[in-house]
Design an enzyme around this catalytic site. Structure first.
Site, PDB file in Angstrom:
ATOM      1  N   HIS A 136      38.036   3.714  26.113  1.00 25.52           N
ATOM      2  CA  HIS A 136      36.837   2.843  26.028  1.00 25.52           C
ATOM      3  C   HIS A 136      36.856   2.219  24.603  1.00 25.52           C
ATOM      4  O   HIS A 136      35.755   1.312  24.497  1.00 25.52           O
ATOM      5  CB  HIS A 136      35.542   3.831  26.287  1.00 25.52           C
ATOM      6  CG  HIS A 136      34.450   2.722  26.855  1.00 25.52           C
ATOM      7  ND1 HIS A 136      33.242   2.387  26.030  1.00 25.52           N
ATOM      8  CD2 HIS A 136      34.416   1.978  27.949  1.00 25.52           C
ATOM      9  CE1 HIS A 136      32.576   1.571  26.968  1.00 25.52           C
ATOM     10  NE2 HIS A 136      32.939   1.399  28.100  1.00 25.52           N
TER      11      HIS A 136
ATOM     12  N   LYS B 194      37.450  -0.385  21.732  1.00 29.88           N
ATOM     13  CA  LYS B 194      37.670  -1.823  21.396  1.00 29.88           C
ATOM     14  C   LYS B 194      37.870  -2.260  20.096  1.00 29.88           C
ATOM     15  O   LYS B 194      36.965  -2.189  19.046  1.00 29.88           O
ATOM     16  CB  LYS B 194      36.534  -2.907  21.879  1.00 29.88           C
ATOM     17  CG  LYS B 194      35.659  -2.625  23.536  1.00 29.88           C
ATOM     18  CD  LYS B 194      35.089  -1.883  23.488  1.00 29.88           C
ATOM     19  CE  LYS B 194      34.021  -1.595  24.900  1.00 29.88           C
ATOM     20  NZ  LYS B 194      34.931  -1.508  25.925  1.00 29.88           N
TER      21      LYS B 194
ATOM     22  N   HIS C 248      26.700  -7.086  27.246  1.00 33.07           N
ATOM     23  CA  HIS C 248      27.384  -6.051  27.134  1.00 33.07           C
ATOM     24  C   HIS C 248      27.345  -5.471  25.433  1.00 33.07           C
ATOM     25  O   HIS C 248      28.130  -4.556  25.224  1.00 33.07           O
ATOM     26  CB  HIS C 248      28.883  -6.412  27.283  1.00 33.07           C
ATOM     27  CG  HIS C 248      29.968  -5.383  27.395  1.00 33.07           C
ATOM     28  ND1 HIS C 248      30.913  -5.175  26.686  1.00 33.07           N
ATOM     29  CD2 HIS C 248      29.921  -4.397  28.436  1.00 33.07           C
ATOM     30  CE1 HIS C 248      31.467  -4.113  27.439  1.00 33.07           C
ATOM     31  NE2 HIS C 248      30.852  -3.500  28.241  1.00 33.07           N
TER      32      HIS C 248
ATOM     33  N   LYS D 269      26.280  -3.720  21.962  1.00 38.33           N
ATOM     34  CA  LYS D 269      25.993  -2.476  21.837  1.00 38.33           C
ATOM     35  C   LYS D 269      25.591  -2.244  20.043  1.00 38.33           C
ATOM     36  O   LYS D 269      26.378  -2.585  19.386  1.00 38.33           O
ATOM     37  CB  LYS D 269      26.836  -1.188  21.921  1.00 38.33           C
ATOM     38  CG  LYS D 269      27.161  -1.008  23.383  1.00 38.33           C
ATOM     39  CD  LYS D 269      28.428  -1.518  23.638  1.00 38.33           C
ATOM     40  CE  LYS D 269      28.850  -1.243  25.221  1.00 38.33           C
ATOM     41  NZ  LYS D 269      29.840  -1.985  25.741  1.00 38.33           N
TER      42      LYS D 269
ATOM     43  N   ASP E 175      15.749   1.269  10.283  1.00 37.36           N
ATOM     44  CA  ASP E 175      15.030   0.641   8.890  1.00 37.36           C
ATOM     45  C   ASP E 175      15.623  -0.580   8.484  1.00 37.36           C
ATOM     46  O   ASP E 175      15.382  -0.493   7.137  1.00 37.36           O
ATOM     47  CB  ASP E 175      14.931   1.822   8.025  1.00 37.36           C
ATOM     48  CG  ASP E 175      13.934   3.064   8.268  1.00 37.36           C
ATOM     49  OD1 ASP E 175      13.225   2.632   9.158  1.00 37.36           O
ATOM     50  OD2 ASP E 175      14.188   4.172   7.768  1.00 37.36           O
TER      51      ASP E 175
ATOM     52  N   ASP F  47      47.140  -7.367  10.243  1.00 40.97           N
ATOM     53  CA  ASP F  47      48.029  -6.949   9.122  1.00 40.97           C
ATOM     54  C   ASP F  47      47.312  -5.626   8.289  1.00 40.97           C
ATOM     55  O   ASP F  47      47.661  -5.689   7.148  1.00 40.97           O
ATOM     56  CB  ASP F  47      47.589  -8.044   8.227  1.00 40.97           C
ATOM     57  CG  ASP F  47      48.704  -9.366   8.649  1.00 40.97           C
ATOM     58  OD1 ASP F  47      49.698  -9.199   9.414  1.00 40.97           O
ATOM     59  OD2 ASP F  47      48.417 -10.351   8.410  1.00 40.97           O
TER      60      ASP F  47
END
Length: 452
Positions: free
Chosen positions: A339, A341, A96, A98, A103, A346
């Site tokens: 979508h 995450k 999952h 991404k 470079d 703190d």
């Protein structure tokens, strides 16, 4: 696209999903142009998320500077449904992650895949997402993670799975992509992209950078072939110290949120110490996976009783993007689904990546993310939350009184909607029909939480 166009030596790209749609073809054209300049392109994709792109990917790999590998692939390309049934325990475990690395100098990590719905270009549903662009020593850590997946036995060259195309196919692909770009250039979507604040910032060299310590945490690629009980190398365990060190506040934004009994106990422990815990997830109306909502629903009341502040995103609003409503987003005819995450500890330490707080992300799939420390950025997220949360989400509350025995407690759940005309109190999931609510309640009885 800007990084692909400016790359001089290498592009290392890792995604769960790549759709063969308008955005996917724009992306393919950019990679092909980079390869033509002599840039080495390595493309690592989870095979579950590229079911419609076999021909595109195999043709791209005809280029001498492009290598494509598929993670945990289907062996029988035309019999995927049958193979899923016969090899479910293997096929059920996915990559999952991404990441995009140019470079070995700059990287983008977050929750976004490659497809229309991830870039406000879909006609029906678009995802409100969040990414981090990073430079400095951190990029080497992301590159090391990519190499570990790329060199894994679970990552198979596409040429070993799909019949190779011909040189003529690569020529035809160039022609098709060039025509696609011409068609897209004057489209309403691309005109709005060119007028966006981000493009303006890029052109003027005014992209804001926040400096601080950062490191990458990720699951070992072998996670998908080992027992779910072997969790020493799991990403989620590396977030544990951040939770333990939290003193005042925890903000969680997770589109798919199934805390389980263990999670409820952990959050209850935090709130009992006086730590404020705030959670944003998708409402039933905005959730693109109804099964996940069915898995989440049994934990709503326990979470609220534990003192957790719980919010559900409205469809068609954008809590983590540019602050615009659905009517003036680029994909104006579509509704929005959360979508992002994003976890903030703190108002100082931040995690951004691909990890949802559900069993599929924590136990079954592999994930990757960045943890970084910057108080200014953490406070900015908290401020944006405060400014937007009421108009972009429903706040969940309990109505009722606790009894002497917890088993006798009678609570009624309410979804509070704040509008310009006042407060609306919903007794059931807002703006969802009876039959869908009934279906979700039925799914909640199924013993499938571990798969969600």
């Amino acid at each position: 696209m800007a990084l692909a166009e400016s790359a001089e030596r290498s592009l290392d790209i890792q995604y769960y999903i790549w759709h063969n749609d308008e955005i996917g073809e724009l992306f393919a054209a950019a990679l092909l142009r980079a390869a033509d300049r002599g840039v080495r392109v390595r493309l690592l994709l989870d095979d579950w998320g590229v079911y419609d792109a076999d021909e595109l990917l195999s043709t791209l790999e005809m280029h001498p500077n492009i290598d494509v590998r598929l993670f945990n692939p289907f062996r029988f390309r035309s019999l995927r449904k049958i193979e899923t049934l016969l090899s479910f325990s293997r096929i059920n475990r996915r990559m999952h992650n991404k990441s995009f690395i140019a470079d070995n100098q700059i990287t983008i990590v977050g929750g976004r895949n490659i497809g229309n719905e991830y870039f406000d270009a879909h006609d029906a549903v678009n995802f409100s997402d969040f990414d981090v662009l990073a430079i400095g020593p951190l990029v080497r850590e992301v590159s090391d993670a990519f190499d570990r997946y790329w060199n894994s036995d679970i990552a198979v060259p596409v040429r070993d799975l799909i019949s190779p195309p011909t040189d003529a196919d690569l020529t035809n692909l160039r022609t098709d992509l060039s025509e696609h770009i011409r068609e897209m250039t004057d489209s309403s979507y691309m005109k709005q992209v060119r007028q966006s604040d981000l493009v303006s910032s890029l052109k003027q060299g005014q992209v804001r950078l926040y400096w601080g310590d950062a490191h990458v945490i990720y699951d070992d690629p072998e996670k998908v072939v080992t027992s779910t009980q072997e969790r020493d190398t799991h990403l989620i365990t590396r977030l544990g110290p951040l939770l333990q060190d939290t003193d005042e506040e925890l903000i969680i934004i997770s589109p798919y949120f199934i805390p389980g009994k263990r999670g409820v106990a952990q959050f209850s422990k935090l709130t009992s110490k006086g730590i404020r815990v705030r959670v944003l997830t998708n409402s039933l109306a905005s959730n693109d996976v109804g099964l996940v909502y069915a898995g989440y629903k049994p934990y709503i009341i326990p979470m609220l009783k534990a003192g957790v502040e719980l919010y559900e995103a409205k469809p068609g609003t954008n809590i983590t993007g540019n602050g615009k409503t659905d009517t003036d987003r680029i994909g104006s005819s579509s509704r929005s689904s959360l979508h992002t995450k994003l976890y903030v500890f703190d108002q100082e330490k931040i995690f951004v990546g691909s990890l949802n707080l559900d069993p599929r992300s924590t136990v079954l799939n592999t994930e990757l993310g960045i943890v970084f420390t910057n108080k200014e950025f953490g406070e900015l997220i908290a401020k944006e939350w405060q400014n937007r949360i009421r108009r972009t989400s429903y706040q969940l509350r309990l109505v009722g009184e606790p009894k002497a025995s917890e088993e006798d407690d009678i609570f009624r759940l309410r979804w509070i909607e704040y509008t310009e005309d006042g407060i609306i109190e919903h007794k059931v999931e807002p703006y969802v029909g009876f039959w869908r609510r009934l279906g979700i309640d039925f799914l909640g009885f199924l013993p499938i939480e571990s798969q969600l």
